[in-house]
Each structure stands twice: as structure tokens, then as C-alpha cells.
Design an enzyme around this catalytic site. Structure first.
Site, PDB file in Angstrom:
ATOM      1  N   CYS A   2      -0.575  -0.733  -3.502  1.00 33.31           N
ATOM      2  CA  CYS A   2       0.440  -1.629  -4.060  1.00 33.31           C
ATOM      3  C   CYS A   2       1.730  -1.645  -3.238  1.00 33.31           C
ATOM      4  O   CYS A   2       2.163  -0.622  -2.721  1.00 33.31           O
ATOM      5  CB  CYS A   2       0.805  -1.200  -5.472  1.00 33.31           C
ATOM      6  SG  CYS A   2      -0.591  -1.008  -6.557  1.00 33.31           S
ATOM      7  N   ARG A  27      -1.162  -3.173   3.391  1.00 34.80           N
ATOM      8  CA  ARG A  27      -1.371  -1.971   2.587  1.00 34.80           C
ATOM      9  C   ARG A  27      -2.649  -2.059   1.756  1.00 34.80           C
ATOM     10  O   ARG A  27      -3.120  -1.055   1.228  1.00 34.80           O
ATOM     11  CB  ARG A  27      -0.173  -1.767   1.648  1.00 34.80           C
ATOM     12  CG  ARG A  27       1.121  -1.549   2.380  1.00 34.80           C
ATOM     13  CD  ARG A  27       2.295  -1.668   1.450  1.00 34.80           C
ATOM     14  NE  ARG A  27       2.393  -0.548   0.536  1.00 34.80           N
ATOM     15  CZ  ARG A  27       3.012   0.586   0.798  1.00 34.80           C
ATOM     16  NH1 ARG A  27       3.585   0.755   1.966  1.00 34.80           N
ATOM     17  NH2 ARG A  27       3.072   1.546  -0.086  1.00 34.80           N
ATOM     18  N   TRP A  73      -3.214  -3.153  -5.874  1.00 32.16           N
ATOM     19  CA  TRP A  73      -4.523  -2.614  -5.523  1.00 32.16           C
ATOM     20  C   TRP A  73      -5.015  -1.927  -6.785  1.00 32.16           C
ATOM     21  O   TRP A  73      -4.442  -0.920  -7.221  1.00 32.16           O
ATOM     22  CB  TRP A  73      -4.383  -1.619  -4.364  1.00 32.16           C
ATOM     23  CG  TRP A  73      -5.683  -1.156  -3.782  1.00 32.16           C
ATOM     24  CD1 TRP A  73      -6.404  -1.780  -2.805  1.00 32.16           C
ATOM     25  CD2 TRP A  73      -6.394   0.033  -4.119  1.00 32.16           C
ATOM     26  NE1 TRP A  73      -7.534  -1.042  -2.519  1.00 32.16           N
ATOM     27  CE2 TRP A  73      -7.556   0.075  -3.309  1.00 32.16           C
ATOM     28  CE3 TRP A  73      -6.189   1.077  -5.018  1.00 32.16           C
ATOM     29  CZ2 TRP A  73      -8.489   1.096  -3.374  1.00 32.16           C
ATOM     30  CZ3 TRP A  73      -7.123   2.100  -5.088  1.00 32.16           C
ATOM     31  CH2 TRP A  73      -8.256   2.098  -4.267  1.00 32.16           C
ATOM     32  N   ASN A  99       4.364   0.590  -8.575  1.00 31.34           N
ATOM     33  CA  ASN A  99       3.384   1.139  -7.649  1.00 31.34           C
ATOM     34  C   ASN A  99       3.213   2.605  -8.012  1.00 31.34           C
ATOM     35  O   ASN A  99       4.201   3.325  -8.103  1.00 31.34           O
ATOM     36  CB  ASN A  99       3.925   0.979  -6.217  1.00 31.34           C
ATOM     37  CG  ASN A  99       3.106   1.721  -5.183  1.00 31.34           C
ATOM     38  OD1 ASN A  99       2.024   2.198  -5.477  1.00 31.34           O
ATOM     39  ND2 ASN A  99       3.628   1.802  -3.975  1.00 31.34           N
ATOM     40  N   GLY A 100       1.977   3.051  -8.236  1.00 32.93           N
ATOM     41  CA  GLY A 100       1.731   4.449  -8.589  1.00 32.93           C
ATOM     42  C   GLY A 100       0.785   4.527  -9.768  1.00 32.93           C
ATOM     43  O   GLY A 100       0.146   3.534 -10.133  1.00 32.93           O
ATOM     44  N   GLU A 477     -15.910   9.394  13.528  1.00 30.79           N
ATOM     45  CA  GLU A 477     -14.862   8.372  13.518  1.00 30.79           C
ATOM     46  C   GLU A 477     -15.464   6.989  13.814  1.00 30.79           C
ATOM     47  O   GLU A 477     -15.104   5.993  13.182  1.00 30.79           O
ATOM     48  CB  GLU A 477     -13.767   8.739  14.535  1.00 30.79           C
ATOM     49  CG  GLU A 477     -12.664   7.712  14.733  1.00 30.79           C
ATOM     50  CD  GLU A 477     -11.913   7.335  13.460  1.00 30.79           C
ATOM     51  OE1 GLU A 477     -12.095   7.992  12.424  1.00 30.79           O
ATOM     52  OE2 GLU A 477     -11.161   6.339  13.501  1.00 30.79           O
ATOM     53  N   LYS A 481     -15.236   3.796  11.307  1.00 32.16           N
ATOM     54  CA  LYS A 481     -14.676   2.510  11.738  1.00 32.16           C
ATOM     55  C   LYS A 481     -15.643   1.382  11.434  1.00 32.16           C
ATOM     56  O   LYS A 481     -15.282   0.353  10.888  1.00 32.16           O
ATOM     57  CB  LYS A 481     -14.448   2.596  13.253  1.00 32.16           C
ATOM     58  CG  LYS A 481     -13.211   2.252  13.901  1.00 32.16           C
ATOM     59  CD  LYS A 481     -11.883   2.720  13.510  1.00 32.16           C
ATOM     60  CE  LYS A 481     -11.597   3.182  12.141  1.00 32.16           C
ATOM     61  NZ  LYS A 481     -10.644   4.225  11.989  1.00 32.16           N
ATOM     62  N   GLU A 484     -16.188   0.739   7.572  1.00 26.78           N
ATOM     63  CA  GLU A 484     -15.077   0.209   6.775  1.00 26.78           C
ATOM     64  C   GLU A 484     -14.770  -1.260   7.051  1.00 26.78           C
ATOM     65  O   GLU A 484     -14.298  -1.950   6.159  1.00 26.78           O
ATOM     66  CB  GLU A 484     -13.822   1.088   6.881  1.00 26.78           C
ATOM     67  CG  GLU A 484     -13.083   1.063   8.179  1.00 26.78           C
ATOM     68  CD  GLU A 484     -11.807   1.921   8.134  1.00 26.78           C
ATOM     69  OE1 GLU A 484     -11.465   2.501   9.165  1.00 26.78           O
ATOM     70  OE2 GLU A 484     -11.153   1.991   7.085  1.00 26.78           O
ATOM     71  N   HIS A 500     -33.165  17.893  10.373  1.00 29.59           N
ATOM     72  CA  HIS A 500     -33.205  18.669   9.121  1.00 29.59           C
ATOM     73  C   HIS A 500     -33.151  17.761   7.895  1.00 29.59           C
ATOM     74  O   HIS A 500     -32.846  18.226   6.798  1.00 29.59           O
ATOM     75  CB  HIS A 500     -32.069  19.692   9.113  1.00 29.59           C
ATOM     76  CG  HIS A 500     -32.186  20.690  10.223  1.00 29.59           C
ATOM     77  ND1 HIS A 500     -33.166  21.651  10.256  1.00 29.59           N
ATOM     78  CD2 HIS A 500     -31.496  20.834  11.382  1.00 29.59           C
ATOM     79  CE1 HIS A 500     -33.054  22.361  11.364  1.00 29.59           C
ATOM     80  NE2 HIS A 500     -32.050  21.877  12.066  1.00 29.59           N
ATOM     81  N   LYS A 595      -4.243   0.375   3.197  1.00 32.43           N
ATOM     82  CA  LYS A 595      -3.760   1.056   4.397  1.00 32.43           C
ATOM     83  C   LYS A 595      -3.134   2.392   4.042  1.00 32.43           C
ATOM     84  O   LYS A 595      -3.373   3.404   4.682  1.00 32.43           O
ATOM     85  CB  LYS A 595      -2.732   0.156   5.094  1.00 32.43           C
ATOM     86  CG  LYS A 595      -2.145   0.747   6.371  1.00 32.43           C
ATOM     87  CD  LYS A 595      -3.195   0.853   7.449  1.00 32.43           C
ATOM     88  CE  LYS A 595      -2.682   1.464   8.722  1.00 32.43           C
ATOM     89  NZ  LYS A 595      -3.792   1.854   9.608  1.00 32.43           N
TER      90      LYS A 595
END
Ligand code: M6R
Length: 600
Positions: A2, A27, A73, A99-100, A477, A481, A484, A500, A595
Site C-alpha cells: 500500500c 510498490r 495491496w 497502510n499496515g 535467484e 526471477k 515472479e 534425491h 515491491k
């Protein structure tokens, strides 16, 4: 996550609010809204989807001189118009953005507001209803606001307006980012300076549990008990051009391309005129005292930490553990006698990492933040900070921050080795110089990777990345990438671990990206590549020139081997970028992601 922007002044702020929200889009969000007061009264517009959708419904005749805006969000309640902010009190006198997360919202609802009909499924709505309730009981608005805040458990950055008082904007902050921006005849609030950079570069930092009363010509900060708090403004170093996409189609591509420049900037910032490393004395002392380092991070920053562990152990001889912040926070392991906590975070706002910081500070342990954002929460609250100097990273998928984190961790490890008098067989700054040139070459020839993406990833539904040692960490990584932004299901694995269990997933044509940059395990990883090829995998080997073989898909120039992650990650970032592009995905704003992840 948010984002908030708010304005009080004399001009029409509709465009300032909408533009601010567009700047906060990075964000991550799923709905947005604005509310403001003009000469006709209070108006509110909110919509599920993008700011562009919100723009469609904001009427031209609305000219507010005070207003608040929000990108949401979803946490409590689905992404919908009903749950989008701003939220209003029952009488519609008070309008609020938040926001929160309010952890005790349900308790407040049932114990204090049981007579209220709630419109949304959000935790936020209780705040605005509480303010109205206390005002109805006879409190002044400011008092009612503070009284409401005292009831809240959790995190908040809040903007509040009162339809009966267009001269005051109320704000408050606790564990969620919020800045006050100062202007000539106006003042603003924002989650991130970049949202209002076109109108001011002067800001006031807020501390947790502070309340702000903004008028168009003054700002008063108090604590929750009304005690005035003095604050000096600071000038942000951010340049509006840093957040401009320029001619690039996507921020992610721009940020991938910026990596050689960032590495050179890191050299400039961390090298003095005699070629020596510049690291604060306080940090050096903390490194000398530490008998074990605990690195705490999430996502890409965690992956950079894995590489950094290698450096801290090999170069500076300090045992190092890397932990996922959200796990560490609730499962504290047995700690050493003199631990040092290093929190790695691009944004410096990640709630999971901050939660660890709060806990270890309570125990009195020393802390060091490695972050890209100088005035971020982690930077302010840690004992010391090492900055990444990567410039603003806007794309949700982190790229240049990852390489900057690895570079800064390498510098820290090298500096500690030098301070301890340990032998090193390389000069880090000259290696960084060579690597920046190699990065330039890879970026210049990026269309090779676009073809590899077409060849290996266009129609696949899954993909694996394998490597050993540092290549395993880089593979993790690469997989993050790719998943996402392209939504291809993919995982990174240690090459030797595949047999395994995971090898059961290999089918005809399953793409397996194999990284080969580490000489000591070259034969082993080649063996693992053969194992998957024998089961039908479509194997794509990315190897360093001294280790390459016929049939490899991509050859990397050789660099000082421990620093190879700075180079080998670049084709993986580009692979993710092109795969996402070829699948028509929204590269910079992938679904469900934010973000800056400011909730735990
Ligand atoms: O700002 P931080 O580095 O603390 O963020 C941590 C993760 O949320 C972040 O790295 C995330 O995994 C990125 N989307 C990866 O591209």
C-alpha cells in the site's frame, strides 16, 4: 505494498494525488482511490485495478485543495472497490487511508463498535469509525485521533481528513513508512519521497507512534500524548531523473542495464583517493568483535546473503549463517556469545526483516543494515548502515540491488580481512572494474538471451535451475526471477540434490538451466546435467569460457571466480525478462507481488 499520498494547500491537488499514486504503483497494488474537499464538499473515488481505471472515474469538475490518495495491496478482504481505500465513518464526516495491519481490529469491532454497520472487510475501517465515535463522545478531532491510535495494535501509516474542517490534514505513523513533505503554501504526506518529488525535495522524517497535524503553512508533530516533537527537515538526494524510465519499455530492463554503472559507483563510494576501502570505524569494530554473523533477509536479498556468507567465511574467517527473516523471527536459534546481525534489504522497509531487528535490538545485539534506501526504517533503526548506492529500484523484480548487495558484502568481507591482516590474493576494486566491463558486454548482446528464452521457455510450464556452490545460490535467484515475472513454475536446486527426489519431475523437454562457473565442481555439475539430459530434459548450459564445452548455450567471460555471481546472474535476469515479455506478462508489476513488503 500500500502507498499513501496526501496534500493540503491552495492549488487543485487532484493531479498531484493521481500522479503520486502512479509513482507509488511500483510498490504493488490491486485497487486505488482518492478523496478530497473542494468548494462543493467532499468527494471520493475508488476503483479496483490500475490507477488508469481510477482516472476514468474521477470527475473533471473536482478541484480539491486538500486530499488523500491510496494504492491498496489486499490483506484483509479481497481486492475490490468496496475494500479499496479511502474508507469513511458512518456519517461520512471522516475519510481515511491506511497502510499496515491492525492486529486487534476484530476485538475493537466487537468491543467498541458493535453497533456500527461496516461496509468493507478491511481492518482499516475500524480506525475511521473509532475516530468518529470519540468525536461523538465530545472529543476534539485531534484528541479523538490520538485516542483511537492508542487503541491500535499493529502497523499503520494514516492520512485522515474531516469534511467539516478543510484546513487540516491528520497523519500518523507506526512501523509503516510515512514522510512529511514541505512546500511553499502547501504540505504533503507520502509513503515514499518519489511520489511528490516533482513538488518538493524537503522532508521531515517521522518516528513510530507520532501524529502529525498538517496545515497549508505549518506542520506540527506530536507523540500519542500530544507532546510536541521537534524535527529538522532534510533534503532528499533523489533526483527526479533517477525514477524516470527514459526510453526503456520497462524499469526492469533499465535496471538490468544499470548494473555496470552501479558497480562503478560502488567503487567510487567505497574507495578513497589512495585506493583504500572506506568503511566506518564503528562497522569495523563490530566486525572485529563478532564471533558469528547472522544475516537476515527475504527473497532476492536472502539470495545475495547466501553469496555473502561465502565471502565472510572465506575472506574474513567469520562463521556466518543466513536466515530467512520470517522464519528467524519466530524460531530464534541458539546464538553465539558475540553475534552481529546483518539485515540485508533493498527497500529497508521489509516488515519481516524489521521484526527480527526489533527482537535482536531488545536483546542488545549489534546490528548492521545493508540497504539501498538511506532513510529507510532498517537504516534508521540499525546501529550502522552500509548503502548499496544502486539508485531507486522501481521494478518489482529486484536486479541491480542484488548485484549491489553482493558487491557490498564482498567489500565488507575484504575490509574485515584487511583489518585482521589476513592474506588476499586479489584487489577487489580492480576486479570490480573488470567485472563492470564484462557486464557491459553481456548487456550489449542481450538479444542472444532473448533467443534462448524463445527456444527453452516459450511453451514450458516449469523449469529448473541447477548449480553447485555459488552457482547453486545464483540458480535460486534465477528461479525466483523467472517465476515472479513469467509465472513459470520453477525452482533452483543444488545439482547433487536432484537425484534425491526432484529428478522425478524431469520429463521430455523440461528446461533445466545449468550454471557452470566453479572449477572445483565443474565435473560434478556436468554429471548432474547428463543425468537430467538422459531423462529427456532440455538442458541449457551457461558456462564460463574456461569451463565451456561443445553444445553449451551461453558462454560467460572469465572473472575472478568467487565474484562470478555478479556476472552469471545477468543472463538469468535477462532470461526472466524475455520469457515474461514473450508470454505477455506485466514485467514491472507482476501479479500478487509488492515491491516493498511492509506487512509480516
Ligand atoms: O526490500 P527487500 O530487499 O527487503 O525485499 C525482499 C524481497 O521482498 C524482495 O527481494 C523480493 O523477493 C523481490 N521481488 C525479488 O525480485
Amino acid at each position: 505494498m500500500c502507498g499513501i499520498v496526501g496534500y493540503i494547500g491552495q492549488s487543485d491537488c487532484k493531479e498531484i494525488l493521481l500522479h503520486g499514486l502512479e509513482k507509488l504503483e511500483y510498490r504493488g497494488y490491486d485497487s486505488a482511490g482518492i478523496a478530497g474537499i473542494d468548494h462543493t464538499g467532499l468527494h471520493i473515488s475508488k476503483e479496483k485495478g490500475r490507477i488508469a481505471d481510477l482516472r476514468q472515474i474521477v470527475v473533471d469538475s473536482f478541484h480539491p485543495f486538500i486530499g488523500i490518495g491510496h494504492t491498496r495491496w489486499a490483506t484483509h478482504g479481497a481486492p475490490s472497490k468496496k475494500n479499496a481505500h479511502p474508507h469513511q465513518s458512518s456519517s461520512k464526516r471522516f475519510t481515511l487511508v491506511h497502510n499496515g495491519v491492525i492486529e486487534n481490529y476484530d476485538l475493537i469491532k466487537h468491543s467498541n463498535l458493535d453497533h456500527i454497520h461496516f461496509i468493507s472487510d478491511t481492518d482499516t475501517e475500524v480506525i475511521v469509525q473509532l475516530v468518529e465515535k470519540y468525536v461523538e463522545q465530545g472529543m476534539y478531532v485531534e484528541e479523538a485521533f490520538r485516542h483511537s491510535l492508542k487503541r491500535l495494535h499493529g502497523s499503520y501509516a494514516i492520512g485522515l481528513i474531516d469534511a467539516q474542517d478543510s484546513d487540516t490534514l491528520y497523519a500518523a505513523k507506526n512501523r509503516s513508512p510515512l514522510l512529511v513533505g514541505l512546500g511553499d503554501g502547501f504540505n504533503v504526506i507520502t509513503s515514499d519521497a518519489i511520489a511528490v518529488l516533482q513538488i518538493t525535495n524537503q522532508f521531515l522524517e517521522l518516528k513510530d507512534q507520532e501524529v502529525v497535524i498538517l496545515k497549508k503553512d505549518r506542520v506540527i508533530i506530536t507523540d500519542l500524548y500530544g507532546e510536541i516533537q521537534e524535527r529538522k527537515p532534510f533534503t532528499t538526494q533523489l533526483d527526479p531523473s533517477d525514477i524516470d524510465k527514459g526510453t526503456y519499455p520497462h524499469y526492469m530492463l533499465k535496471e538490468i542495464d544499470e548494473q555496470p554503472m552501479v558497480l562503478r559507483k560502488i567503487v567510487q563510494r567505497y574507495q578513497d583517493e589512495n585506493g583504500q576501502l572506506i568503511i566506518d570505524r564503528e562497522i569495523r569494530e563490530a566486525m572485529q568483535k563478532a564471533d558469528r554473523i547472522y544475516m537476515i533477509a527475504c527473497g532476492t536479498s536472502y539470495h545475495a546473503g547466501l553469496v555473502g556468507k561465502d565471502y565472510l567465511e572465506k575472506f574474513s574467517g567469520i562463521p556466518t549463517e543466513v536466515h530467512i527473516a520470517s522464519e528467524f523471527s519466530y524460531n530464534l536459534p541458539l546464538l553465539s556469545q558475540n553475534p552481529l546481525f546483518i539485515l540485508i534489504s533493498q527497500s529497508g522497509e521489509t516488515a519481516d526483516s524489521r521484526s527480527v531487528l526489533v527482537k535482536v535490538k531488545e536483546k542488545g545485539y549489534p546490528t548492521l543494515a545493508i540497504t539501498n534506501v538511506p532513510d529507510s526504517t532498517l537504516s534508521r533503526e540499525s546501529d550502522c548502515t552500509l548503502l548499496l548506492h544502486a539508485g531507486p529500484e522501481i521494478a518489482v523484480a529486484s536486479t541491480k540491488a542484488y548485484t549491489a548487495q553482493i558487491a557490498v558484502l564482498a567489500l565488507l568481507a575484504v575490509d574485515t580481512a584487511i583489518q585482521k591482516g589476513l592474506p588476499l590474493d586479489f584487489d577487489i576494486f580492480s576486479e570490480f572494474g573488470k567485472i563492470a566491463t564484462v557486464m557491459d558486454g553481456l548487456i550489449h548482446n542481450k538479444e542472444i538471451i532473448a533467443k534462448i528464452a524463445l527456444n527453452y521457455l516459450q511453451h514450458t510450464r516449469n523449469c529448473f535451475f541447477i548449480g553447485r556452490g555459488l552457482d547453486y545460490y545464483v540458480g535460486l535467484e534465477g528461479a525466483l526471477k523467472l517465476k515472479e515475472i513469467s509465472y513459470i513454475q520453477c525452482e533452483g536446486f543444488a545439482g547433487g540434490e536432484l537425484k534425491h527426489g526432484t529428478i522425478a519431475l524431469i520429463e521430455e523437454k523440461t528446461p533445466v538451466i545449468v550454471l557452470v562457473t566453479q572449477e572445483s565442481v565443474n565435473l560434478n555439475i556436468r554429471g548432474n546435467a547428463k543425468e537430467v539430459a538422459a531423462r529427456g530434459a532440455h538442458v541449457c548450459v551457461i558456462a564460463t569460457e574456461n569451463l565451456t564445452m561443445d553444445g553449451d548455450a551461453y558462454v560467460l567471460p572469465k572473472v575472478y571466480e568467487p565474484l562470478s555471481p555478479l556476472v552469471s546472474v545477468i543472463p538469468l535476469q535477462l532470461l526472466a525478462y524475455y520469457a515474461a515479455l514473450q508470454r505477455g506478462c506485466d514485467v514491472d508489476k507482476p501479479r500478487n507481488l509488492a515491491k516493498s513488503v511492509t506487512v509480516e
